[in-house]
Enzyme design. Structure first.
Site, PDB file in Angstrom:
ATOM      1  N   ASP A 179       2.894  -3.970  -1.869  1.00  0.00           N
ATOM      2  CA  ASP A 179       3.632  -3.070  -1.208  1.00  0.00           C
ATOM      3  C   ASP A 179       2.566  -2.705   0.225  1.00  0.00           C
ATOM      4  O   ASP A 179       1.536  -3.296   0.277  1.00  0.00           O
ATOM      5  CB  ASP A 179       3.571  -1.837  -2.056  1.00  0.00           C
TER       6      ASP A 179
HETATM    7  C1  NOJ Z   1       5.927   1.624   0.385  1.00  0.00           C
HETATM    8  C2  NOJ Z   1       6.913   1.978  -0.698  1.00  0.00           C
HETATM    9  O1  NOJ Z   1       6.143   1.888  -1.901  1.00  0.00           O
HETATM   10  C3  NOJ Z   1       8.020   0.654  -0.709  1.00  0.00           C
HETATM   11  O2  NOJ Z   1       8.947   1.002  -1.500  1.00  0.00           O
HETATM   12  C4  NOJ Z   1       8.597   0.342   0.622  1.00  0.00           C
HETATM   13  O3  NOJ Z   1       9.535  -0.960   0.243  1.00  0.00           O
HETATM   14  C5  NOJ Z   1       7.397   0.007   1.644  1.00  0.00           C
HETATM   15  N1  NOJ Z   1       6.701   1.211   1.792  1.00  0.00           N
HETATM   16  C6  NOJ Z   1       7.930  -0.697   2.869  1.00  0.00           C
HETATM   17  O4  NOJ Z   1       8.234   0.344   3.521  1.00  0.00           O
END
Ligand code: NOJ
Length: 735
Positions: free
Chosen positions: A295
């Site tokens: 993530d």
């Molecule tokens: C953080 C989030 O937790 C995730 O769900 C998302 O896909 C990513 N950022 C990318 O934006």
């Protein structure tokens, strides 16, 4: 015990399955593996590491916007790209940027194209209801159609990979990301995830209309302590396996191309470096062969977690733990070569990660077709049909929680009150209104007008502010029925939006009383991205429609339900508690030694709120009524067969969602009181009766002890019922 139910370690079954798949791989797969081998053999270590990094699309977008003819030749940009929260890369130039980047990438020494990813969670150019709303439709066909519509629209703006479906089982209404989930149940979440993967990826990822999906957030992200985002998760291994892993198993079996581990720690090890989760279970047991992407910044957060130092150490821990690609931060880029030199990472492990990345690029057909002809693609898209789909989805996501006969609206004059009724942004939801979105003047007021309702709008109050009692009373007096908007703003849910209070904010309770004081019937339309504590509405409103964040055609879809142009269709996929203090509250709680007995002092309870949910999982009314009779359950070979005669006892056509639940009566470990095992929707004319049958594989009635999933012989309780709190208790035996 019959052979059918013999307890084989799940890991063994799945590993055997993977081996079989390997032996009989399709010729194209063998060809792809050969092409990957050939590429990897030519790559330098630096080039391999380049495949494992993902750049922030915001910076790339800025660089591109300076001079569109000059490709960003900085090699740092020639890594895979995530568009970031607001899609600045995709938004400004869409497919033009995409093509510039792809041409630059394939002109490189190795000719490797890019993955360009973005969060098309429930919205690309057309905005659909938030996942929590969509899940309430219990409609796999609808979910797949939406996935397909999102995929093709995403390609037109230069995105070939999306970070969805989010398949975190979410049982705590305080957690803001419950909005992005399918709710509290593993079966619903699994079916939701699989349906979306099918829609997004299609049968052939390379057909020019589909994009790679990403199952996230692996795993149990929906169970943070206190409901607070990013917080640690404490779970038994059995609960992990029986509740939180099944949606991921289903998505992997459905061929999801990528998986994103969650931010939190499980068993005191961040998921981003948790080899038990990523290597033993995801790759070993489930046989996942796609790409894992950390993530946003999560490799960097290993340092904040206090389990790694920056650079080579963080990179080694993440890669060895099972991460193939690092999102946005640069520990892989800065530290992996050093880690190889030090011997903390084997180059073979880097090769394996590179292979996983390249496999997705091959599956997407990017080597053969790196660019997009967006104009030609756009010409094939019926955007009006997508908007109609969004309207259909909004209507099907609504859950009619209460109706004392005031709906569908029949009164001549309707007063509409509350600020959110005229705010189109507030219809949309947590992942929406990107700069490439098709914006519409979508409000509940516009929807009611479009449906021909004689409606007068007065703001009278905001959701979090004061009530103008004079204006409210005047609006009510001039009408025959009052449609009042309640709930909370969409900014109160989504990432890092935990709430310690899920009760109605502002002076909304005063609105209820003020409307009731006028003697006009009160129709409450509740907006928001989480289950809210609304016992006062449940008691005093004449009708309640849970409208969630219904999306870019939400005003129209919700109006369709209010007017009866659309039948109420949705059923709750989470419980609605009486108060925040009960969270996490979910129907499938495990038994205790002191089951709740109403009025009994020493059985489990709260001393200040009722034990039952205000509205339980599975609940939802329609504009007609249904009766169940002749309920029975039997075992036929490897299946448990549930049946009931369902009768439409009202005067309108309607659709009932028949649900089946089971409970293992005497087990080795404490079991949930009920677990959903299947559902089926049936449409019935007034007075019509139909025998509804639902077949459940007996193999799905098991649970995990010491990492072994087993289905045990013995007695089960069962229900075929309209929700998780009702139905006659039936029994059956597995021998
Ligand atoms: C953080 C989030 O937790 C995730 O769900 C998302 O896909 C990513 N950022 C990318 O934006």
């Amino acid at each position: 015990m019959s052979k059918l139910f013999s307890s084989l370690p799940l890991a063994a079954c799945l590993v055997a399955g993977a081996a079989v798949r390997g032996t009989f791989a399709a010729p194209q797969e063998i060809d792809v593996e050969r092409r990957i081998d050939a590429l990897v053999a030519r790559m330098t270590l630096e080039e391999k590491i380049g495949q494992l990094r993902q750049t922030n699309g915001g910076a790339v977008g800025e660089a591109l916007s300076e001079d569109m003819s000059a490709a960003p030749l900085d090699p740092a940009f020639l890594a895979d790209v995530t568009a970031g929260r607001y899609g600045s890369l995709l938004g400004r130039r869409g497919a033009v940027s995409y093509n510039i980047l792809q041409r630059a990438a394939v002109a490189g020494r190795l000719g490797i194209p890019l993955l360009i990813g973005h969060d098309m969670i429930h919205s690309s150019r057309t905005c659909y209801p938030i996942p929590l709303a969509l899940a309430c439709a219990f409609d796999e066909d609808l979910w797949t159609r939406i996935g397909a519509a999102i995929a093709v629209e995403s390609l037109t703006v230069g995105c070939n990979w999306t970070f969805t479906p989010m398949i975190d089982v979410a049982r705590d209404a305080r957690w803001g990301r419950i909005a992005e989930s399918a709710g509290s149940d593993p079966l619903v979440t699994s079916r939701f995830g699989v349906a979306l993967v099918k829609g997004l990826q299609g049968d052939d990822l390379a057909d020019g209309r589909h994009i790679a999906a990403c199952a996230k957030h692996y795993v149990a992200y929906g169970a943070p302590l206190g409901g607070r985002d990013y917080n640690a998760v404490e779970l038994s291994d059995a609960t992990l396996r029986d509740v939180y892993l099944p949606p991921f198993r289903a998505a992997v079996a459905a061929g999801v191309a990528t998986v994103m581990p969650a931010f939190h720690s499980y068993n005191d090890v961040p998921c981003t470096m948790n080899a038990y989760l990523l290597r033993d279970i995801l790759r070993g047991e489930m046989g996942f062969r796609g790409l894992t992407i950390s993530d946003w910044g999560a490799v960097d957060e290993l340092v904040a977690h206090g389990v790694a130092t920056p650079g080579a150490d963080a990179a080694a821990k993440a890669l060895n733990g099972g991460i193939d690609m690092e999102m946005v931060t640069t520990h892989f880029a800065d530290g992996l070569a050093e880690a190889v030199a030090k011997g903390t990472v084997r180059e073979a492990a880097i090769d394996a990660a590179v292979r996983n990345v390249l496999r997705v690029k091959f599956r997407l057909g990017l080597f053969d077709h790196p660019t997009i002809d967006a104009a030609a693609l756009e010409a094939t898209i019926d955007f009006a049909a997508h908007r109609a789909l969004a309207r259909e989805a909004a209507a099907k996501s609504c859950v009619l929680l209460k109706n004392d006969g005031v709906l569908p609206l029949a009164a001549p004059r309707v007063a509409l009150v509350g600020d959110i009724a005229t705010n189109s942004r507030q219809m949309q939801g947590t992942w929406s209104t990107f700069d490439f979105s098709n914006t519409t003047n979508d409000t509940l007021l516009a929807g009611l007008v479009a449906d021909g309702v004689d409606v007068a709008y007065t703001e009278a109050y905001t959701l979090t502010g004061r009530v103008d009692r004079v204006a409210l009373a005047r609006a009510c007096d001039a009408a025959d029925v009052v449609v009042a908007c309640f709930g909370d703003y969409l900014e109160k849910t989504g990432e890092n939006n935990a709430s310690a209070r899920i009760e109605l904010p502002g002076e909304q309770l005063a609105v209820i009383d003020a409307v009731k004081a006028t003697g006009r019937p009160l129709v409450a339309v509740v907006f928001g991205g989480r289950p809210l504590a609304i016992p006062e509405l449940a008691e005093k409103a004449d009708a309640i429609v849970m409208a969630w964040n219904p999306g870019g055609a939400g005003g129209w879809g919700v109006a369709d339900v209010l007017t009866g142009a659309a039948e109420p269709y949705g059923r709750l996929t989470t419980d609605f508690p009486t108060a925040t203090g009960e969270c996490p509250k979910f129907y499938s709680r495990t038994l205790t030694g002191r089951h709740h007995v109403p009025g009994a002092r020493w059985t489990t309870r709260y001393n200040d709120v009722p034990f039952a949910s205000v509205y339980p999982f599975g609940y939802g009314r329609t504009y007609t009524t249904f009766a169940y009779a002749g309920e029975r359950v039997s075992v036929e070979g490897a299946e448990v067969v549930f049946a009931a005669d369902v009768t439409n006892t009202g005067s309108r056509k309607g659709r009932e969602l028949v649900q089946v639940y089971t409970h293992d009566v005497v087990a080795q470990t404490v079991r949930p009181r009920r677990e959903l095992k299947g559902f089926r929707r049936v449409e019935l004319a007034p007075g019509e009766t139909r025998r509804v049958e639902i077949r459940v594989p007996a193999a799905t009635l098991g649970y995990t002890v010491d990492k072994v999933y087993r289905v045990e012989p013995g007695r089960f309780e069962a229900w075929i019922a309209p929700d998780s709190d009702s139905g006659k208790t039936l029994t059956f035996r597995l021998d």
